[in-house]
Design an enzyme around this catalytic site. Structure first.
Site, PDB file in Angstrom:
ATOM      1  N   TYR A 178       4.057  12.494  -2.354  1.00 28.49           N
ATOM      2  CA  TYR A 178       4.570  12.583  -0.977  1.00 28.49           C
ATOM      3  C   TYR A 178       5.459  13.793  -0.727  1.00 28.49           C
ATOM      4  O   TYR A 178       6.360  13.745   0.119  1.00 28.49           O
ATOM      5  CB  TYR A 178       5.301  11.273  -0.625  1.00 28.49           C
ATOM      6  CG  TYR A 178       4.345  10.086  -0.659  1.00 28.49           C
ATOM      7  CD1 TYR A 178       3.577   9.775   0.455  1.00 28.49           C
ATOM      8  CD2 TYR A 178       4.176   9.345  -1.816  1.00 28.49           C
ATOM      9  CE1 TYR A 178       2.663   8.720   0.412  1.00 28.49           C
ATOM     10  CE2 TYR A 178       3.263   8.287  -1.874  1.00 28.49           C
ATOM     11  CZ  TYR A 178       2.515   7.990  -0.754  1.00 28.49           C
ATOM     12  OH  TYR A 178       1.602   6.964  -0.795  1.00 28.49           O
ATOM     13  N   HIS A 225     -15.545  -5.257   2.217  1.00 19.16           N
ATOM     14  CA  HIS A 225     -14.280  -4.707   2.723  1.00 19.16           C
ATOM     15  C   HIS A 225     -14.564  -3.354   3.391  1.00 19.16           C
ATOM     16  O   HIS A 225     -15.174  -2.471   2.799  1.00 19.16           O
ATOM     17  CB  HIS A 225     -13.245  -4.564   1.609  1.00 19.16           C
ATOM     18  CG  HIS A 225     -11.890  -4.222   2.158  1.00 19.16           C
ATOM     19  ND1 HIS A 225     -10.976  -5.186   2.535  1.00 19.16           N
ATOM     20  CD2 HIS A 225     -11.318  -3.040   2.454  1.00 19.16           C
ATOM     21  CE1 HIS A 225      -9.900  -4.604   3.035  1.00 19.16           C
ATOM     22  NE2 HIS A 225     -10.082  -3.302   2.993  1.00 19.16           N
ATOM     23  N   ALA A 226     -14.097  -3.194   4.621  1.00 24.02           N
ATOM     24  CA  ALA A 226     -14.451  -2.011   5.406  1.00 24.02           C
ATOM     25  C   ALA A 226     -13.966  -0.723   4.744  1.00 24.02           C
ATOM     26  O   ALA A 226     -12.862  -0.670   4.186  1.00 24.02           O
ATOM     27  CB  ALA A 226     -13.832  -2.134   6.802  1.00 24.02           C
ATOM     28  N   HIS A 241     -10.148   2.010  13.302  1.00 24.20           N
ATOM     29  CA  HIS A 241      -9.455   2.424  12.080  1.00 24.20           C
ATOM     30  C   HIS A 241     -10.393   3.241  11.181  1.00 24.20           C
ATOM     31  O   HIS A 241     -10.052   4.346  10.741  1.00 24.20           O
ATOM     32  CB  HIS A 241      -8.950   1.179  11.335  1.00 24.20           C
ATOM     33  CG  HIS A 241      -8.337   1.489  10.015  1.00 24.20           C
ATOM     34  ND1 HIS A 241      -6.984   1.709   9.848  1.00 24.20           N
ATOM     35  CD2 HIS A 241      -8.886   1.651   8.785  1.00 24.20           C
ATOM     36  CE1 HIS A 241      -6.734   1.988   8.583  1.00 24.20           C
ATOM     37  NE2 HIS A 241      -7.878   1.959   7.911  1.00 24.20           N
ATOM     38  N   GLU A 242     -11.562   2.704  10.910  1.00 21.93           N
ATOM     39  CA  GLU A 242     -12.489   3.393   9.992  1.00 21.93           C
ATOM     40  C   GLU A 242     -12.937   4.730  10.558  1.00 21.93           C
ATOM     41  O   GLU A 242     -13.032   5.724   9.842  1.00 21.93           O
ATOM     42  CB  GLU A 242     -13.710   2.513   9.686  1.00 21.93           C
ATOM     43  CG  GLU A 242     -13.393   1.229   8.931  1.00 21.93           C
ATOM     44  CD  GLU A 242     -12.563   1.450   7.694  1.00 21.93           C
ATOM     45  OE1 GLU A 242     -12.666   2.532   7.077  1.00 21.93           O
ATOM     46  OE2 GLU A 242     -11.785   0.559   7.330  1.00 21.93           O
ATOM     47  N   HIS A 289     -10.747   7.639   9.841  1.00 21.03           N
ATOM     48  CA  HIS A 289     -10.968   8.305   8.544  1.00 21.03           C
ATOM     49  C   HIS A 289     -12.099   9.336   8.657  1.00 21.03           C
ATOM     50  O   HIS A 289     -11.992  10.458   8.181  1.00 21.03           O
ATOM     51  CB  HIS A 289     -11.365   7.277   7.476  1.00 21.03           C
ATOM     52  CG  HIS A 289     -10.269   6.346   7.053  1.00 21.03           C
ATOM     53  ND1 HIS A 289      -9.049   6.781   6.616  1.00 21.03           N
ATOM     54  CD2 HIS A 289     -10.227   4.992   6.947  1.00 21.03           C
ATOM     55  CE1 HIS A 289      -8.296   5.731   6.279  1.00 21.03           C
ATOM     56  NE2 HIS A 289      -8.988   4.634   6.471  1.00 21.03           N
ATOM     57  N   GLU A 336      -4.557   6.710   6.878  1.00 14.62           N
ATOM     58  CA  GLU A 336      -4.647   5.348   7.414  1.00 14.62           C
ATOM     59  C   GLU A 336      -4.173   5.262   8.866  1.00 14.62           C
ATOM     60  O   GLU A 336      -4.553   4.342   9.582  1.00 14.62           O
ATOM     61  CB  GLU A 336      -3.830   4.384   6.546  1.00 14.62           C
ATOM     62  CG  GLU A 336      -4.307   4.289   5.101  1.00 14.62           C
ATOM     63  CD  GLU A 336      -5.763   3.888   4.970  1.00 14.62           C
ATOM     64  OE1 GLU A 336      -6.304   3.262   5.901  1.00 14.62           O
ATOM     65  OE2 GLU A 336      -6.379   4.231   3.942  1.00 14.62           O
ATOM     66  N   HIS A 385      -7.334  -4.737  -2.456  1.00 22.33           N
ATOM     67  CA  HIS A 385      -6.824  -3.473  -2.984  1.00 22.33           C
ATOM     68  C   HIS A 385      -6.296  -3.581  -4.412  1.00 22.33           C
ATOM     69  O   HIS A 385      -6.051  -2.556  -5.048  1.00 22.33           O
ATOM     70  CB  HIS A 385      -5.740  -2.931  -2.047  1.00 22.33           C
ATOM     71  CG  HIS A 385      -6.245  -2.762  -0.633  1.00 22.33           C
ATOM     72  ND1 HIS A 385      -6.554  -3.844   0.173  1.00 22.33           N
ATOM     73  CD2 HIS A 385      -6.513  -1.659   0.098  1.00 22.33           C
ATOM     74  CE1 HIS A 385      -6.993  -3.408   1.344  1.00 22.33           C
ATOM     75  NE2 HIS A 385      -6.980  -2.085   1.330  1.00 22.33           N
ATOM     76  N   ARG A 441       0.441   3.312   1.507  1.00 25.90           N
ATOM     77  CA  ARG A 441      -0.168   4.079   2.603  1.00 25.90           C
ATOM     78  C   ARG A 441      -0.210   3.284   3.910  1.00 25.90           C
ATOM     79  O   ARG A 441      -0.043   3.834   4.987  1.00 25.90           O
ATOM     80  CB  ARG A 441      -1.578   4.515   2.211  1.00 25.90           C
ATOM     81  CG  ARG A 441      -2.492   3.346   1.916  1.00 25.90           C
ATOM     82  CD  ARG A 441      -3.877   3.760   1.430  1.00 25.90           C
ATOM     83  NE  ARG A 441      -3.794   4.520   0.184  1.00 25.90           N
ATOM     84  CZ  ARG A 441      -4.827   5.085  -0.409  1.00 25.90           C
ATOM     85  NH1 ARG A 441      -6.026   4.994   0.131  1.00 25.90           N
ATOM     86  NH2 ARG A 441      -4.691   5.742  -1.535  1.00 25.90           N
ATOM     87  N   TYR A 442      -0.461   1.976   3.812  1.00 23.25           N
ATOM     88  CA  TYR A 442      -0.579   1.176   5.037  1.00 23.25           C
ATOM     89  C   TYR A 442       0.795   0.896   5.642  1.00 23.25           C
ATOM     90  O   TYR A 442       0.936   0.754   6.849  1.00 23.25           O
ATOM     91  CB  TYR A 442      -1.315  -0.133   4.767  1.00 23.25           C
ATOM     92  CG  TYR A 442      -2.696   0.066   4.196  1.00 23.25           C
ATOM     93  CD1 TYR A 442      -3.734   0.565   4.981  1.00 23.25           C
ATOM     94  CD2 TYR A 442      -2.967  -0.212   2.861  1.00 23.25           C
ATOM     95  CE1 TYR A 442      -4.997   0.757   4.462  1.00 23.25           C
ATOM     96  CE2 TYR A 442      -4.235  -0.025   2.327  1.00 23.25           C
ATOM     97  CZ  TYR A 442      -5.241   0.465   3.124  1.00 23.25           C
ATOM     98  OH  TYR A 442      -6.494   0.661   2.601  1.00 23.25           O
TER      99      TYR A 442
HETATM  100  O1  X8Z Z   1      -8.011  -1.906   3.955  1.00 25.11           O
HETATM  101  C1  X8Z Z   1      -7.841  -1.650   5.121  1.00 25.11           C
HETATM  102  C2  X8Z Z   1      -8.919  -0.927   5.925  1.00 25.11           C
HETATM  103  C3  X8Z Z   1      -9.661   0.010   5.088  1.00 25.11           C
HETATM  104  S1  X8Z Z   1      -8.701   1.384   4.595  1.00 25.11           S
HETATM  105  C4  X8Z Z   1      -9.879  -1.930   6.519  1.00 25.11           C
HETATM  106  N1  X8Z Z   1      -6.712  -2.040   5.757  1.00 25.11           N
HETATM  107  C5  X8Z Z   1      -5.662  -2.770   5.056  1.00 25.11           C
HETATM  108  C6  X8Z Z   1      -6.127  -4.157   4.650  1.00 25.11           C
HETATM  109  O2  X8Z Z   1      -7.188  -4.609   5.131  1.00 25.11           O
HETATM  110  O3  X8Z Z   1      -5.440  -4.815   3.866  1.00 25.11           O
HETATM  111  C7  X8Z Z   1      -6.368  -1.799   7.153  1.00 25.11           C
HETATM  112  C8  X8Z Z   1      -5.125  -2.599   7.388  1.00 25.11           C
HETATM  113  C9  X8Z Z   1      -4.530  -2.839   6.033  1.00 25.11           C
HETATM  114 ZN    ZN Z   2      -8.248   2.736   6.053  1.00 29.57          ZN
END
Ligand code: X8Z
Ligand code: ZN
Length: 621
Positions: free
Chosen positions: A228, A359-360, A389-390, A393, A417, A518, A527-528
């Site tokens: 960072y 998972h997206a 959101h996607e 990216h 993100e 994750h 990051r989120y």
């Molecule tokens: O994982 C994601 C995205 C893909 S980068 C769908 N998000 C986090 C999650 O689902 O836990 C977006 C919000 C937080």
């Molecule tokens: Zn994302």
């Protein structure tokens, strides 16, 4: 999540983490001058040698990253023994290359080089999610574990009411059911997929830590915190500072929601003091609570006249129309439409004939134009947000495609993100929903509090979750949390940050972190948390540029090409400069600033404080 190859978040924030070390050069590479530069005993470490080394590194990484991305895409959209095998092999090879280059870069630590070369040398060291140590077999073992963990999560199913169900089905039921026994069964059922992961996870931590130490970091968590443009400890302190700014608001929301859950379910299910039962919040991980808006809607002070899911259903949206609608928002800001190949190659719904990673995610397959999303899109408000959101990216990836390979990434991973989330803040306004014909009329001021409450249930409720995932991992990587303590530490963090408890005692073998994508996917999560703040900084700045003087939550930048132009200037920079410069290019601000989120929600915080008057808020942890 995005899927670029390489750099910090890079090559897969998720699976391409693995890698082995050492291996030395192959013959072709050894024949080039740049490869000489990578060999410690060879040419002297000069500025010229550093530039040549970096140029060669970028070429090798770009080539291998494209091959890796295509194999990873194949595995993620068709999980079989063979695609897992292929992915493990390429991930091992890629990590070997990354580790080799990170070690090679260290040769130039004391050489005076131009700024961009120095930045690239640093990025070579910081861009590995899970490094492997420099001994034969380590990268292979690590890669096999990470592919297996990710695939175990993706194919997870459990029995519910006599049927095997997937996470997509369970998520819909969690959002819609108001039966505490059913919710408990769903919460506990999904978590039966993860105990099998625990030994793999512990072994993975050992290997990655060994790799991180060889690269000069105390542990893998310290390496993650180093990305960072500031000292790792200063970054950790910065996240504490930001959380302290948002926490009073979260406590207010927690207090209000707990009271309403108590009113609905009674003391036996949800007492009106202490933590909230995690399965009652409409989301499998209690990370966003918008799905229980109906339960907590204001009883006085206005009501909401619409529900986005119902609007989408009523207007006959399907998955493709959701994505087209998302694309249209970006195009309205003056950005080019997505390429035809996006539509031909993306996976927009769950295929029925094979196992996939649902998972997206958003992908950049060739570091240029072959951008895609992979989603199991459902027609509902959650996925309406996720589509925006996607696509954020993808538009970022395409905007920085002209940068050298090592700068093709977000200014930091929180920026990546936040792009789509920022667009989503406008795309969720009633004004915009009206403009695209989903909503008949724009509600008046009486709906401000209901709207802000809905937004806070997602955005404010998320913040402690966004923090706690990596707080848990930092403790795991630095050894403070041993494998025997994995689950208890996770529950303790849930209580400490979110004020939540599981619906009942967890079994002896529970590994609840493994039931969150994750963790087995090895995607860093802070990051989120950062994106939760940046998106509001971007929104506040964009609305100002647009000349908006009303309340921030009513502002939409749909159709504003001037904002789009300035936005694109930041996107095109990629990771070429320290992130405060990218932040400044768009917002005029240089720091992380949680005041944007508290500004946006200020009227709601006043209202919540009023509602909570006389209540015993907090949860005593
Ligand atoms: O994982 C994601 C995205 C893909 S980068 C769908 N998000 C986090 C999650 O689902 O836990 C977006 C919000 C937080
Ligand atoms: Zn994302």
């Amino acid at each position: 999540m995005k899927r670029t190859l390489m750099t910090a978040a890079a090559l897969c924030a998720l699976s391409l983490a693995a890698g082995c070390a050492s291996l030395g050069m192959d013959n072709d590479a050894a024949a080039t001058p740049a490869a000489d530069a990578a060999m410690p005993a060879a040419a002297p470490a000069t500025a010229e040698a550093a530039s040549a080394f970096v140029a060669d590194a970028e070429k090798r990484l770009a080539d291998l990253s494209e091959e890796a991305a295509r194999i990873q895409w194949t595995r993620a959209t068709n999980i079989t023994h063979d695609t897992m095998w292929l992915e493990s092999r390429i991930n091992a090879e890629f990590t070997e290359l990354q580790v080799e280059l990170a070690n090679g870069a260290a040769r130039f630590n004391d050489v005076q080089v131009p700024d961009d070369v120095r930045r690239k040398l640093n990025l070579l060291r910081l861009g590995i999610v899970l490094p492997a140590p420099n001994r034969p077999g380590a990268a292979g073992e690590l890669a096999e574990i990470t592919t297996r963990l990710d695939s175990t999560y993706a194919t997870g199913k459990f029995e519910f009411k006599g049927r095997q169900i997937t996470l997509d089905e369970a998520s819909i039921l969690m959002a819609e059911s108001r039966d505490p026994a059913e919710l408990k069964a769903l919460y506990e059922g999904w978590r039966t997929i993860s105990p099998v992961m625990a030994p793999d996870y512990a072994r993975m931590v050992e290997i990655a830590n060994e790799g991180s130490r060889e690269l000069g970091f105390a542990d893998t968590g310290a390496m993650w915190r180093a990305g960072y443009d500031m000292e790792p400890d200063a970054f950790a302190a910065e996240t504490d500072r930001l959380w302290e700014q948002v926490k009073p608001f979260y406590e207010n929301l927690h207090c209000y929601v707990r009271d309403r859950l108590n009113a609905k379910y009674g003391d036996a299910v949800q007492p009106d003091t202490g933590p909230i039962r995690a399965d009652l919040l409409g989301n499998m991980w209690s990370q966003q609570w918008g799905n229980i808006y109906d339960v907590v809607a204001p009883t006085s002070g206005g009501e909401s006249s619409y529900d986005l899911t119902k609007l989408l259903e009523g207007a006959d949206y399907d998955a493709t129309k959701m994505v087209k609608t998302g694309e249209n928002f970006y195009v309205s800001m003056g950005l080019d439409p997505l390429p035809q190949t996006f539509w031909e190659r993306s996976m927009i719904t769950r295929p029925r004939d094979r196992e996939v990673v649902c998972h997206a995610s958003a992908w950049d397959l060739d570091n240029a134009d072959d951008i895609r999303i992979k989603m199991c899109t459902q027609v509902n408000g959650d996925d309406f947000y996720t589509v925006h959101h996607e696509l954020g990216h993808n538009f970022y990836q395409r905007a920085y495609k002209g940068q050298p390979f090592l700068f093709k990434n977000g200014a930091n991973d929180g920026f990546h993100e936040a792009i789509g989330d920022f667009v989503g803040l406008s795309a969720l306004t009633p004004t915009y929903l009206n403009q695209i014909g989903l909503l008949d009329r724009v509600p008046g001021e009486s709906e401000d509090i209901p709207f802000l409450l809905k937004m806070a249930l997602d955005k404010i409720a998320f913040m402690p979750f966004g923090l706690m995932v990596d707080r848990w991992r930092w403790g795991v990587f630095n050894g403070e949390t041993t494998p025997a303590e994995y689950n208890d530490a996770w529950s303790a963090d849930m209580l400490r940050y979110q004020g939540l408890v599981p619906p009942g005692p967890r079994p002896e073998n529970a590994f609840d972190p493994g039931a969150k994508y994750h963790i087995p996917g090895n995607t860093p999560y802070t990051r989120y948390f950062l994106a939760g703040i940046y998106q509001f900084q971007f929104h506040r700045a964009a609305c100002k540029q647009a000349g908006w003087t009303g309340p921030l939550h009513r502002c939409s930048i749909y159709g504003n090409e001037e904002v789009g132009r300035r936005f694109n200037t930041m996107l095109e920079m990629g990771q070429s400069r320290p992130w405060p410069e990218a932040m400044q290019a768009f917002t005029g601000e240089r720091g992380n600033d949680a005041s944007a989120i508290t500004d946006y929600f200020a009227p709601l915080n006043v209202w919540l404080t009023e509602q909570n008057r006389g209540k015993d808020c907090g949860w005593g942890a």
